[in-house]
Design a protein around this motif. Structure first.
Motif, PDB file in Angstrom:
ATOM      1  N   LEU A   2     -19.695 -22.563 -55.589  1.00  0.00           N
ATOM      2  CA  LEU A   2     -18.817 -23.644 -54.909  1.00  0.00           C
ATOM      3  C   LEU A   2     -19.156 -24.773 -56.305  1.00  0.00           C
ATOM      4  N   VAL A  52     -18.410 -28.268 -49.214  1.00  0.00           N
ATOM      5  CA  VAL A  52     -18.126 -26.908 -48.853  1.00  0.00           C
ATOM      6  C   VAL A  52     -17.267 -26.767 -47.861  1.00  0.00           C
ATOM      7  N   ASN A  53     -16.588 -25.730 -47.675  1.00  0.00           N
ATOM      8  CA  ASN A  53     -15.570 -25.646 -46.742  1.00  0.00           C
ATOM      9  C   ASN A  53     -15.980 -25.301 -45.526  1.00  0.00           C
ATOM     10  N   SER A  54     -16.964 -24.475 -45.113  1.00  0.00           N
ATOM     11  CA  SER A  54     -17.283 -24.102 -43.950  1.00  0.00           C
ATOM     12  C   SER A  54     -18.864 -23.454 -44.178  1.00  0.00           C
ATOM     13  N   LYS A  56     -19.847 -20.465 -43.230  1.00  0.00           N
ATOM     14  CA  LYS A  56     -19.494 -19.359 -43.751  1.00  0.00           C
ATOM     15  C   LYS A  56     -19.687 -19.468 -45.428  1.00  0.00           C
ATOM     16  N   ASP A  57     -18.771 -20.250 -46.035  1.00  0.00           N
ATOM     17  CA  ASP A  57     -18.757 -20.580 -47.513  1.00  0.00           C
ATOM     18  C   ASP A  57     -20.203 -20.894 -47.948  1.00  0.00           C
ATOM     19  N   PHE A  61     -22.250 -18.868 -50.347  1.00  0.00           N
ATOM     20  CA  PHE A  61     -22.584 -19.567 -51.782  1.00  0.00           C
ATOM     21  C   PHE A  61     -24.142 -19.464 -52.066  1.00  0.00           C
ATOM     22  N   ILE A 121     -19.295 -12.705 -41.131  1.00  0.00           N
ATOM     23  CA  ILE A 121     -19.398 -12.540 -42.786  1.00  0.00           C
ATOM     24  C   ILE A 121     -19.824 -11.201 -43.079  1.00  0.00           C
ATOM     25  N   GLU A 124     -17.681  -9.510 -45.923  1.00  0.00           N
ATOM     26  CA  GLU A 124     -18.310 -10.053 -47.477  1.00  0.00           C
ATOM     27  C   GLU A 124     -19.712  -9.428 -47.929  1.00  0.00           C
TER      28      GLU A 124
END
Length: 207
Positions: A2, A52-54, A56-57, A61, A121, A124
């Protein structure tokens, strides 16, 4: 990664990263709170989600960031041409201390990430965990100079005992670091204590 976090001024970036590392390391992904992370970072939740978007992100990251840092500042710098097991372990500790000064929870987060099974998650992480490097028992104790050990000792049992002692000291070191403000830590004292333990272990196991 990010870019909004990476490009932040270092003090703010590290505050966010360390707050997130601590929260995820102590509570796991599902139970971690973005409210706590924002509060510990000294920013509003709204501002954090600007970076950050969430959750999870942020977790993913951190996983990529920590893996990259561990590779560059720990694994890649380990010199396995050093065959004395105590010198090899000392080298490992010095590298760990360098990292822990920046991110006190990095190793705990690394362990949590490896066992996290959150549905959100999991897919991923499965891809990221492929080829994951690990400085495990076999790696650290492989191809050491066994000629230094006293005759009559069971070398494999000696390695295990040294490994257990290593775990105990690591846990104590981590506890001391977490319970002390970074600017108040005396790393020379930590290293001197480490050397003292290694000297005693040498007396026990070496000729």
């Amino acid at each position: 990664m990010l870019s909004k976090i990476v490009n932040l001024e270092s003090k703010r970036r590290d505050a966010i990263l360390n707050a997130a590392l601590k929260e995820f390391a102590t509570k796991g992904f599902d139970e971690a709170s973005t409210n706590v992370i924002a509060k510990e970072s000294g920013i509003s939740k709204g501002l954090m989600f600007h970076y950050v978007n969430s959750k999870k992100d942020l977790f993913l990251f951190l996983y990529d960031y920590c893996k990259d840092m561990l590779n560059k500042e720990y694994f890649d710098l380990m010199n396995f041409n050093e065959k004395d097991i105590f010198e090899r372990l000392r080298q490992s500790y010095l590298l760990q201390l360098e990292l822990l000064q920046k991110h006190p929870w990095i190793f705990d987060f690394n362990k949590i990430a490896a066992i996290t099974k959150s549905d959100e998650i999991n897919k991923e992480l499965e891809e990221r965990l492929k080829g994951k490097q690990s400085l495990c028992y076999e790696t650290m104790f492989d191809l050491i100079d066994e000629s230094k050990f006293r005759e009559g000792l069971d070398i494999e049992k000696c390695k295990q005992l040294i490994y257990w002692a290593n775990i105990g000291f690591t846990n104590q070191m981590l506890e001391d670091i977490r319970n002390t403000k970074i600017n108040e830590l005396d790393y020379d004292t930590i290293i001197a204590k480490l050397d003292g333990y290694f000297n005693e272990l040498r007396k026990i196991f070496y000729k």
